[in-house]
Each structure stands twice: as structure tokens, then as C-alpha cells.
Design an enzyme around this catalytic site. Sequence first.
Site, PDB file in Angstrom:
ATOM      1  N   GLY A  16       1.029  -0.937   0.077  1.00  0.00           N
ATOM      2  CA  GLY A  16      -0.077   0.237   0.099  1.00  0.00           C
ATOM      3  C   GLY A  16       1.083   0.893   0.038  1.00  0.00           C
ATOM      4  N   PHE A 101      -6.318  -7.171   7.994  1.00  0.00           N
ATOM      5  CA  PHE A 101      -6.059  -8.318   6.583  1.00  0.00           C
ATOM      6  C   PHE A 101      -4.888  -9.560   7.759  1.00  0.00           C
ATOM      7  CE2 PHE A 101      -6.551  -4.788   3.692  1.00  0.00           C
ATOM      8  CZ  PHE A 101      -8.589  -4.933   4.287  1.00  0.00           C
ATOM      9  N   LYS A 124      -0.107  -0.584  12.183  1.00  0.00           N
ATOM     10  CA  LYS A 124      -0.084  -0.280  13.617  1.00  0.00           C
ATOM     11  C   LYS A 124      -2.265   0.032  13.348  1.00  0.00           C
ATOM     12  CE  LYS A 124       3.135   4.168  12.929  1.00  0.00           C
ATOM     13  NZ  LYS A 124       3.058   5.717  12.556  1.00  0.00           N
ATOM     14  N   ALA A 158       4.026   8.561   5.008  1.00  0.00           N
ATOM     15  CA  ALA A 158       4.269   7.693   3.361  1.00  0.00           C
ATOM     16  C   ALA A 158       5.279   8.591   2.468  1.00  0.00           C
ATOM     17  CB  ALA A 158       3.904   7.043   2.970  1.00  0.00           C
ATOM     18  N   LYS A 209      -2.278   6.010  18.565  1.00  0.00           N
ATOM     19  CA  LYS A 209      -2.268   7.567  17.788  1.00  0.00           C
ATOM     20  C   LYS A 209      -3.140   7.529  16.841  1.00  0.00           C
ATOM     21  CE  LYS A 209       0.188   7.186  13.701  1.00  0.00           C
ATOM     22  NZ  LYS A 209      -0.471   7.386  13.084  1.00  0.00           N
ATOM     23  N   ARG A 273      -4.159  10.496   7.160  1.00  0.00           N
ATOM     24  CA  ARG A 273      -5.389  10.346   6.306  1.00  0.00           C
ATOM     25  C   ARG A 273      -6.043  10.084   7.555  1.00  0.00           C
ATOM     26  NH1 ARG A 273      -2.968   5.135   3.644  1.00  0.00           N
ATOM     27  NH2 ARG A 273      -2.408   4.775   6.316  1.00  0.00           N
ATOM     28  N   ASN A 274      -6.211   9.567   8.639  1.00  0.00           N
ATOM     29  CA  ASN A 274      -7.397   9.636   9.619  1.00  0.00           C
ATOM     30  C   ASN A 274      -7.521  11.111   9.656  1.00  0.00           C
ATOM     31  OD1 ASN A 274      -7.491   6.843  11.132  1.00  0.00           O
ATOM     32  ND2 ASN A 274      -5.871   6.975  11.314  1.00  0.00           N
ATOM     33  N   LYS A 300      -5.747   2.842   3.695  1.00  0.00           N
ATOM     34  CA  LYS A 300      -7.383   2.285   4.382  1.00  0.00           C
ATOM     35  C   LYS A 300      -6.783   2.784   5.898  1.00  0.00           C
ATOM     36  CE  LYS A 300      -9.212  -1.274   2.144  1.00  0.00           C
ATOM     37  NZ  LYS A 300     -10.085  -1.017   1.373  1.00  0.00           N
ATOM     38  N   GLN A 302      -6.900   3.306   9.795  1.00  0.00           N
ATOM     39  CA  GLN A 302      -6.571   2.174  10.996  1.00  0.00           C
ATOM     40  C   GLN A 302      -7.526   3.794  12.438  1.00  0.00           C
ATOM     41  OE1 GLN A 302      -4.456  -0.457  10.286  1.00  0.00           O
ATOM     42  NE2 GLN A 302      -5.346   0.326   8.843  1.00  0.00           N
TER      43      GLN A 302
HETATM   44  N1  LIG Z   1       0.150   5.403   5.096  1.00  0.00           N
HETATM   45  C1  LIG Z   1       1.236   6.165   5.673  1.00  0.00           C
HETATM   46  O1  LIG Z   1       1.170   6.876   6.104  1.00  0.00           O
HETATM   47  C2  LIG Z   1       1.291   4.841   6.727  1.00  0.00           C
HETATM   48  C3  LIG Z   1       0.733   4.237   7.461  1.00  0.00           C
HETATM   49  N2  LIG Z   1       1.401   3.438   8.354  1.00  0.00           N
HETATM   50  C4  LIG Z   1       0.609   2.290   9.049  1.00  0.00           C
HETATM   51  O2  LIG Z   1       1.319   0.977   7.453  1.00  0.00           O
HETATM   52  C5  LIG Z   1       0.449  -0.448   7.330  1.00  0.00           C
HETATM   53  C6  LIG Z   1       0.038  -0.278   5.750  1.00  0.00           C
HETATM   54  O3  LIG Z   1      -0.807   1.083   5.838  1.00  0.00           O
HETATM   55  P1  LIG Z   1      -0.132   0.944   3.552  1.00  0.00           P
HETATM   56  O4  LIG Z   1       0.441   0.736   3.564  1.00  0.00           O
HETATM   57  O5  LIG Z   1      -0.723   2.689   3.696  1.00  0.00           O
HETATM   58  O6  LIG Z   1      -1.611   0.648   2.891  1.00  0.00           O
HETATM   59  P2  LIG Z   1      -2.876   1.375   2.403  1.00  0.00           P
HETATM   60  O7  LIG Z   1      -3.789   1.802   3.805  1.00  0.00           O
HETATM   61  O8  LIG Z   1      -3.081   1.984   1.937  1.00  0.00           O
HETATM   62  O9  LIG Z   1      -3.538   0.286   1.728  1.00  0.00           O
HETATM   63  C7  LIG Z   1      -4.172  -0.486   0.721  1.00  0.00           C
HETATM   64  C8  LIG Z   1      -3.972  -1.738   1.378  1.00  0.00           C
HETATM   65  O10 LIG Z   1      -4.602  -2.533   1.339  1.00  0.00           O
HETATM   66  C9  LIG Z   1      -4.775  -3.503   0.450  1.00  0.00           C
HETATM   67  N3  LIG Z   1      -5.523  -4.781   0.509  1.00  0.00           N
HETATM   68  C10 LIG Z   1      -6.621  -4.101   0.088  1.00  0.00           C
HETATM   69  N4  LIG Z   1      -7.922  -5.257   0.325  1.00  0.00           N
HETATM   70  C11 LIG Z   1      -6.995  -6.239   0.526  1.00  0.00           C
HETATM   71  C12 LIG Z   1      -6.964  -7.440   1.305  1.00  0.00           C
HETATM   72  N5  LIG Z   1      -8.101  -7.713   1.786  1.00  0.00           N
HETATM   73  N6  LIG Z   1      -6.286  -8.502   1.314  1.00  0.00           N
HETATM   74  C13 LIG Z   1      -5.323  -7.996   1.757  1.00  0.00           C
HETATM   75  N7  LIG Z   1      -4.750  -6.431   1.301  1.00  0.00           N
HETATM   76  C14 LIG Z   1      -5.697  -5.610   0.868  1.00  0.00           C
HETATM   77  C15 LIG Z   1      -4.632  -3.224  -0.618  1.00  0.00           C
HETATM   78  O11 LIG Z   1      -3.480  -4.055  -2.197  1.00  0.00           O
HETATM   79  C16 LIG Z   1      -2.866  -1.752  -1.044  1.00  0.00           C
HETATM   80  O12 LIG Z   1      -2.361  -2.325  -0.666  1.00  0.00           O
HETATM   81  C17 LIG Z   1      -1.031   0.599   7.972  1.00  0.00           C
HETATM   82  O13 LIG Z   1      -1.144  -0.324   9.618  1.00  0.00           O
HETATM   83  C18 LIG Z   1      -0.944   1.994   8.563  1.00  0.00           C
HETATM   84  O14 LIG Z   1      -1.245   2.560  10.108  1.00  0.00           O
HETATM   85  C19 LIG Z   1       2.530   3.616   8.910  1.00  0.00           C
HETATM   86  C20 LIG Z   1       3.204   4.358   9.375  1.00  0.00           C
HETATM   87  C21 LIG Z   1       2.613   5.318   8.079  1.00  0.00           C
HETATM   88  O1  LIG Z   2       0.979   6.434  10.733  1.00  0.00           O
HETATM   89  C1  LIG Z   2       1.108   7.219  10.054  1.00  0.00           C
HETATM   90  C2  LIG Z   2       2.244   8.221   9.610  1.00  0.00           C
HETATM   91  O2  LIG Z   2       3.116   7.323  10.829  1.00  0.00           O
HETATM   92  C3  LIG Z   2       0.628   7.622   8.793  1.00  0.00           C
HETATM   93  O3  LIG Z   2      -0.678   8.567   9.651  1.00  0.00           O
HETATM   94  P1  LIG Z   2      -2.169   7.946   9.131  1.00  0.00           P
HETATM   95  O4  LIG Z   2      -3.397   6.698   8.078  1.00  0.00           O
HETATM   96  O5  LIG Z   2      -3.736   8.540   9.940  1.00  0.00           O
HETATM   97  O6  LIG Z   2      -2.527   8.980   7.459  1.00  0.00           O
END
Ligand SMILES: NC(=O)C1=CN([C@@H]2O[C@H](COP(=O)(O)OP(=O)(O)OC[C@H]3O[C@@H](n4cnc5c(N)ncnc54)[C@H](O)[C@@H]3O)[C@@H](O)[C@H]2O)C=CC1
Ligand SMILES: O=C(CO)COP(=O)(O)O
Length: 357
Positions: A16, A101, A124, A158, A209, A273-274, A300, A302
Site C-alpha cells: 500500500g 488483514f 499500526k 509515507a 495515536k 489520513r485519519n 485504508k 486504521q
Molecule cells: N500510509 C502511511 O503514511 C503510514 C501507514 N502506516 C501503517 O502501515 C500499515 C499499512 O498501511 P499502508 O501501506 O498505508 O496501506 P494502505 O492504507 O495504502 O492500504 C491499501 C493496501 O491494502 C491492500 N488490501 C486491500 N484489500 C486487501 C485484502 N483484502 N487483503 C490484503 N490486502 C488488501 C491494498 O492492496 C493496498 O496494498 C497500516 O497499519 C498503517 O497504519 C504506518 C506509517 C505510515
Molecule cells: O501512521 C502514520 C504516520 O506516522 C500515518 O497516519 P494516517 O494513517 O492517519 O495517515
Amino acid sequence: MAEGQIKNRVCIVGSGNWGSAIAKIVGRNAARLPNFEDRVTMWVYEEMIEGKKLTEIINETHENVKYLPGHKLPANVVAVPELVDAAKDADLLIFVVPHQFVRTICSTLLGKIKPTAAALSLIKGFDIAEGGGIDLISHIITRCLKIPCAVLMGANIASEVAEEKFCETTIGCRDVMLAPMMRDIIQTEYFRVVVVDDEDAVEICGALKNIVAVGAGFVDGLGFGDNTKAAVIRLGLMEMIKFVDVFYPGSKLSTFFESCGVADLITTCYGGRNRRVAEAFVKTGRSIKELEDEMLNGQKLQGPITAEEVNHMLANKNMENKFPLFTAVFRICRGELKPSDFIDCIRSHPEHMVRVA
Ligand SMILES: NC(=O)C1=CN([C@@H]2O[C@H](COP(=O)(O)OP(=O)(O)OC[C@H]3O[C@@H](n4cnc5c(N)ncnc54)[C@H](O)[C@@H]3O)[C@@H](O)[C@H]2O)C=CC1
Ligand SMILES: O=C(CO)COP(=O)(O)O
């Protein structure tokens, strides 16, 4: 993990927004470090983009056009649609999927990975445990796959990491043998790592958070200012500290001053995003789910589900009134309270007390 001259293979489980940003770092580090195999596999939950498979697009253009458009991934990062194919030879599994997931992914991987592998979770969130409590995601990974799992959490939006803007992060890793390897595959000039041994508290900070960020979005949507948001951040931090104190005793207060603590609260309550979706929820009166689908293009949220998971435990333990901010966020997301009730919640927060002896 592979020892001696053998090179460690890395698999990124997830692709993602954050998964793709970290793939850029991990791919480059794997290619540069002698103790890692150049080729990094990245499991992609397959989907079609304008009639073409996302994995094919990534492998041809080296860009995740849906979740991290505008950024090239290193050519040694290979998108793989089959989870077991991506993960089966890995010595290090980096888990980075939306937390809802995880259980399905772990059951697919059960018995199919190297028994000597180690994991690093960037996820997270929590999961609901039997008996009315919650489970940490790293604990689920360890229990299900029988491998050690460290965590990485921090002030890491990200898109900013992908743009190579300087930031810090925190790795929680109790294993002194694994810690340097975890740091080396992650750290760059612009992405600085601090490793601490307080694994659980690091992970809990990262999950909680997101609830506070939803509250920050509410006050933005209601038209309040930065002072109000600072109050939400402070009261949220106090509840985070209390939560760890009550449910995970033995954790360290100093962990809250690492990137995973105060710093992540600040960045998420301003740029996440939240926060953004919660603000729109207040301004439009539409459901969180509808706004998530419309505003995030497949990414997605969280925070609202984490608020639900935490409430499940607090309600079971009759402790909702000890965590009024977490509880109010949960009830507002469910439509049981009005967004404006959030201000009453923070106004009458039990932290407002006379502290003189
Ligand atoms: N995006 C950010 O800025 C940050 C995100 N995180 C954390 O990292 C984790 C992942 O977040 P992101 O990479 O941003 O994901 P994302 O929010 O971009 O979610 C989309 C991902 O979920 C996948 N997806 C959709 N349906 C699915 C299913 N049924 N089974 C498996 N995968 C599926 C999609 O293919 C895509 O790869 C979360 O826990 C988030 O809180 C942590 C730090 C920063
Ligand atoms: O965890 C994050 C930054 O550290 C991203 O937060 P959001 O999922 O609210 O965008």
C-alpha cells in the site's frame, strides 16, 4: 536468519502507501548491503488497473501507480501476486498491511515460511482477542507463525518518506542479535532509526495515536484552532501512557518521547489520513466508510477500527470512563454521540485536576 556468508532474503508483505514507500528504502539497502540478497520480493494484493494487473505494472514501470504514484521503486523490488511465493524463501518478513488483514495473511503463511525467519511489523493497529481483550499485531504474527517479530513505528507519513524528507523512526526489538540487522535494512541518510527494547509500548503507541488523530480531525471539522488540537494531543498522550501503564505494566515512559510517541502523534494529528477523513466526517455528516472509499482511493483507515477494538476491551473491563477521549472517538464514529460532544469530553477530562500537594 541466515548466518555467516549466506545472504538474507527479504520479503515485504504488503504494497500500500506505506508498504511502497518502505520498499523504496528496503530495496536500495538490500542492493547496497553485502549481507542481503539484492532481490526483494513484495507481495501485492492483486488488482486490475485500467485492464492491467498491478503486479505487471509495478514490474514493468517500477511504480506503484495506485498506492504511491510518482515514485520509482528500485528495480530489485519484485512484485509477486502469490503470498506464499513471495514469502517462502525469506529470512526477513516485513509486514506492512492494513491491520484488518493480518490474521488471514498469517493463516495463509502458516507452515509455508522458513522456520528460521524473523519478522518486522510496521502495522499500526490491534486485533480483538478471545476473552474480551486485545492482541498486539506482532504477538499474532509470533504466535501464528512461530517466529520472532520486532516492530517499527514512528512519525512517518509515507508520502514524505517517499519524497526523502528527513524523519526519524523507532524500532522496538528485544533481540540484541536481530536489532542491528533490522536497523541496517531500514536506515538511510534521511530516515534515521533508534532501536529500543520496549517492543510492546512502541507498538501500542503506533496503534493508539490513530484514535487521537481521529479526535484531532473532529476539532478541525468543528472549526477549533491549534490550541484545541494541542489539548487533544496532550490528553490523548496521557490516555496512551495510562493505557500502557494499566494493561502493559513494565513498559518505559521514555518510549513515549521516541519518534513512535509524541512525534507520531503530532505528525498524524496534522498531516494524516485519519485526521483528514475525520474532519470531512464532521463537515459533511457522511459516514466514515463512504468518505474512506471516496477520499483515499483504496487506502485504508486504521483509527476508527482501532477505537472499536480498544472500546471492546475497555467496555469488557468496565473502564470506559478511565479513557474518555478514546471512548468519545469510538462513540462519535458510531453515531452514538455528536461530534460537538467531543468538546464536552475534553472539557471535563479527568486530567484537569489540581496537582498541588
Ligand atoms: N500510509 C502511511 O503514511 C503510514 C501507514 N502506516 C501503517 O502501515 C500499515 C499499512 O498501511 P499502508 O501501506 O498505508 O496501506 P494502505 O492504507 O495504502 O492500504 C491499501 C493496501 O491494502 C491492500 N488490501 C486491500 N484489500 C486487501 C485484502 N483484502 N487483503 C490484503 N490486502 C488488501 C491494498 O492492496 C493496498 O496494498 C497500516 O497499519 C498503517 O497504519 C504506518 C506509517 C505510515
Ligand atoms: O501512521 C502514520 C504516520 O506516522 C500515518 O497516519 P494516517 O494513517 O492517519 O495517515
